[in-house]
Design an enzyme around this catalytic site. Structure first.
Site, PDB file in Angstrom:
ATOM      1  N   GLU A   1      47.084  35.356  44.902  1.00  0.00           N
ATOM      2  CA  GLU A   1      46.189  34.947  43.817  1.00  0.00           C
ATOM      3  C   GLU A   1      45.750  33.485  43.982  1.00  0.00           C
ATOM      4  OE1 GLU A   1      48.118  35.953  40.133  1.00  0.00           O
ATOM      5  OE2 GLU A   1      47.948  38.101  40.507  1.00  0.00           O
TER       6      GLU A   1
ATOM      7  N   GLU B   1      49.258  44.126  44.414  1.00  0.00           N
ATOM      8  CA  GLU B   1      49.986  43.965  43.149  1.00  0.00           C
ATOM      9  C   GLU B   1      49.259  44.734  42.063  1.00  0.00           C
ATOM     10  OE1 GLU B   1      51.331  39.983  42.255  1.00  0.00           O
ATOM     11  OE2 GLU B   1      51.012  40.316  40.109  1.00  0.00           O
TER      12      GLU B   1
END
Length: 824
Positions: free
Chosen positions: A416, A503
């Site tokens: 991220e 994820e």
């Protein structure tokens, strides 16, 4: 010859700092009144030793844990080698963070990144007789990482003694070059980096033997190598293994590579490296291929903390956890979001997990270290402080340390990362990906992207996502219509893209919490699991907690082009929390290593070897007679019949994949009667005390049964230990529960349990999985939570033959668990 000695004993510790103005800080000096230092055994995480505080600088992201500065000292005696014939090296597997190492008052080295291994040649600093090793650990800049980091020397330390001509640290690289003739032959490429720290040039021999698990030689090869004085050189061979037994998630077969360095007929060095023979590929149409066969990745993300031990790594704890995940049907582990302890990868090799090894959670742009996500525009600590100077070396350290593990199938260079939407991000990504390809040309690279299809100012740049070998999707259903369509748009737009879910939502919840009413029934203002069921936390209600994943799994399992998923998370973890929680409840297993109901959901859809039938909730609801309680069954049976006190409530079933016709439109391939398209079954049952009984059927035949009974009050304790013998520095897990007078476990028991240890063992800690329980894990008493408690015992050196653990609770007889001491 090489010696590698575990260097974890004999340390002392002090939380605090001394004046650093002098060239040698006082705590690093050889002559020191060290009364303030207390004995400690490594691995050690001081953050878990102290009570949490709501005002702790680490905040909710760090689990409200104590951080600061700490010092470690160790006095030791070692034979000082006559340079340059022998070298002495200290290897630290992980120190969080900003460590500085002193030997005999002289700064020897250190490391900034708390997740990286580092080694220091201390040969020139050793003195005859007693030597004093001191390590300063500075974790005071808070918050600085996501999520709970721990503090201190939390992984193993090693003392390595070797000849001046030796194999370099992590200097062996083994790769499967190819599988040939219907996999009856495998060619293996082996590279060895040799260092020459002597004062003379040298001609050496580099010899390799591949040995199978039964001790037989499977292949042999050798090479001559010239190494200049003070330099290093690399030798390469390509032996062939006949009829190899291939490593896979279902058959994790391991070989051992023995590497020898010789000079003038004398053996100088010997290193053993475990290896597996396999190929791992990602294909744009077929997904992930292991040894040429498509395998769907059913993975879980895990953080590095071990619950009550904090960041301190104990192999036994993770072996227990991974064994549960394997039984659940999980076949993949993502190391979120930093390089793990090397022993974790050893376990994944042995148990057959497909691992995503991840280097960084930040590049240059730092993030919030709380439950506020994304880029932080305020002053913030984090890896961005060190990225420019250390990123390449830290990445290379991870790659060289880990690349021989057959379990690792892909590298991740970032999680991220805010740079995914920045102009500079593409350049940094390509640089890091090129480093991975240089150090390991056998594996592809991904980055976990959370802003694909996000609002324009945050959206991942198309150039960034297209630069990746494999596009990693975090929460693919997060943005806009992708909540329904998932990968469909990108599959059409990028038909040659490789897809993986890096994820995605798991199915967690709070073990034993079955409240579905949105308001606290007592009307109080306290914050509890029940009152947190409003808003986003309501997805953790036991009757709806699996819905997000059920939708995702139906899609992923039926699309070959999606390699699979790593779900957030497999196990609850410390940090990423809001007070009074000290951790996150997104796992299928809690911090104590107890399965939640959602564990059985995953087992029912992933574990194809064993039948699963699990009922929830418990059936202790005094005062709610006649009120409808939703009963959930997680099962892989075709149908389940539910009975209440002998009366049939109803029979329900589901199909997945959906069963179609064969031969003719009106002839189904399987004769079942599904009542839902969910991947679980549900009944609304008016409560009355007694017995719920579920019977599961496959092809019309009963194959499983589970009974849930109303219990009486706690009457006595029961315990089960995972081993009969306890080694020095080894640990044992004791699971404790309360039984009623009929010997039935009481699922609502919150009994206070006290523990004492006699003999050569100590209490390492107790955990009940309740992340609102703020008692220190090391305290000798703790309440059961949802009827269960974990006690962890560590063996210590001594002369006793038995370690005795005595458990007590008010109004109950003492319970004694004896462990034989093993001195091997």
């Amino acid at each position: 010859m090489r010696q590698r000695v575990l260097f974890n004993d004999g340390w002392t510790f002090l939380l605090g700092d001394c004046a650093l103005g002098d060239k040698t800080p006082c705590f690093a000096k050889t002559k020191l009144e060290a009364a303030a230092f207390k004995p400690c055994a490594l691995p050690h995480d001081w953050s878990v030793d102290y009570p949490i505080r709501q005002d702790a600088p680490s905040g909710g992201g760090g689990g409200y844990a104590v951080s600061g500065v700490g010092w470690y000292r160790k006095c030791f005696t070692v034979t000082v080698p006559e340079a340059p014939e022998r070298r002495v090296v200290l290897q630290f597997d992980g120190v969080f963070m900003n460590s500085t190492v002193y030997l005999n008052g002289v700064k020897a080295g250190g490391n900034a990144y708390g997740y990286s291994e580092f080694a220091i040649d201390v040969t020139a600093l050793l003195v005859p007789g007693e030597n004093v090793l001191a390590v300063r650990v500075d974790n005071s800049m808070q918050p600085n990482s996501r999520w709970y980091t721990g503090s201190g020397i939390y992984r193993n330390v090693w003392l390595i003694i070797c000849e001046s001509i030796h194999i370099a640290q992590n200097g062996i690289f083994i790769a499967t070059n190819g599988l040939y003739k219907s996999q009856t032959e495998a060619r293996v490429q082996i590279q060895a980096m040799v260092e020459n720290d002597s004062g003379e040039d040298a001609d050496v021999g580099v010899e390799h033997r591949i040995i199978d698990a039964e001790g037989n030689e499977a292949a042999h090869d050798a090479a001559a190598l010239y190494v200049s004085a003070g330099a290093r050189a690399q030798a390469m061979v390509c032996p062939t293994v006949k009829n190899p037994r291939l490593w896979s998630d279902g058959d994790p077969y391991l070989y051992t590579l023995e590497t020898l360095i010789t000079k003038d007929g004398k053996q100088l060095d010997r290193v053993l490296t475990r290896m597996g023979i396999r190929t791992a590929e990602f294909d744009c149409d077929r997904g992930f291929l292991l040894n040429g066969t498509p395998v769907k990745i059913k993975g879980m993300c895990v953080h590095h903390d071990g619950g009550l031990t904090g960041a301190a790594f104990y192999r036994e704890t993770w072996e227990r956890r991974l064994t549960l995940l394997k039984d659940m049907g999980c076949n993949g582990i993502r190391c979120a979001h930093n390089p793990p302890a090397p022993e974790l990868l050893d376990l994944c090799d042995e148990m057959g997990f497909l691992v995503m090894d991840e280097a960084f959670d930040e590049w240059l742009l730092t993030k919030f270290k709380s439950v506020e996500y994304g880029y932080s525009s305020n002053f913030a600590y984090g890896y961005g402080q060190f990225f420019t100077e250390h990123a390449e070396s830290d990445l290379v350290t991870m790659l060289r340390r880990d690349r021989n593990h057959p379990c690792i199938i892909i590298w991740s260079v970032g999680n991220e990362i805010p740079e995914q939407s920045a102009l500079e991000g593409v350049r940094i990504l390509r640089f890091l990906q090129d480093v991975c390809h240089r150090e390991d040309p056998t594996r592809l690279v991904t980055s976990a992207l959370d802003n694909l299809a996000a609002p324009e100012q945050f959206c991942t740049r198309e150039e960034f996502e297209c630069a990746l070998d494999v596009a990693g999707y975090n929460y693919v259903a997060r943005w806009g219509m992708r909540a329904e369509t998932l990968y469909d748009e990108d599959r059409r737009k990028f038909p040659t893209r490789r897809f993986i879910g890096t994820e995605n939502p798991s199915a967690g919840g709070v073990r034993g919490c079955y409240e579905t009413r949105l308001k606290d029934p007592a009307g109080g203002a306290h914050d509890s699991y029940e009152t947190r069921l409003e808003g986003p936390a309501s997805r953790y209600r036991y009757d709806r907690v699996t819905l997000d994943h059920e939708f995702l799994w139906r899609y992923t399992a039926s699309r070959d082009f999606v390699a699979g998923d790593y779900l957030w998370t497999g196990i609850d973890y410390l940090g990423e929390s809001r007070w009074p929680l000290r951790g996150a409840v997104s796992g299928a297993i809690d911090t104590a290593g107890f399965p939640k109901d959602t564990f059985y959901y995953f087992r029912s859809i992933w574990n194809k070897r064993n039948t699963t039938l699990h009922l929830c909730p418990h059936w202790n609801w005094p005062g709610r007679e006649g009120e409808f309680i939703t009963v959930i069954a997680y099962t892989d049976c075709d149908e389940v019949s539910l009975y209440l006190n002998g009366r049939l409530v109803g029979t329900k079933g589901y199909d997945f994949p959906n069963v179609g016709a064969l031969g003719a439109w009106n002839i189904r391939a399987k004769n079942t009667n599904p009542t839902t398209h969910d991947l679980h079954l549900a009944w609304d049952v008016p409560y009355e005390a007694g017995e719920l009984r579920a019977v599961g059927y496959k092809n019309g035949t009963p194959v499983a049964e589970q009974v849930v009974r109303t219990t009486g009050a706690p009457f006595r304790l029961a315990a089960a230990c995972d081993r009969e013998a306890l080694a020095v520095n080894g640990i044992a897990h004791i699971e404790v529960k309360a039984l009623d007078a009929d010997g039935v476990a009481v699922p609502t028991a919150d009994t206070l349990v006290r523990l004492r240890v006699e003999g050569d063992a100590v209490l390492l800690g107790m955990d009940n999985g309740n992340l609102q329980d703020h008692a220190p894990y090391s305290a000798p008493e703790r309440r059961l939570f949802a009827g269960r408690l974990l006690c962890v015992i560590r063996g210590i050196a001594g002369t006793d033959n038995v370690a005795r653990v005595i458990l007590s609770a008010e109004g109950m007889e003492e319970l004694v668990v004896d462990l034989a001491m093993s001195f091997l």
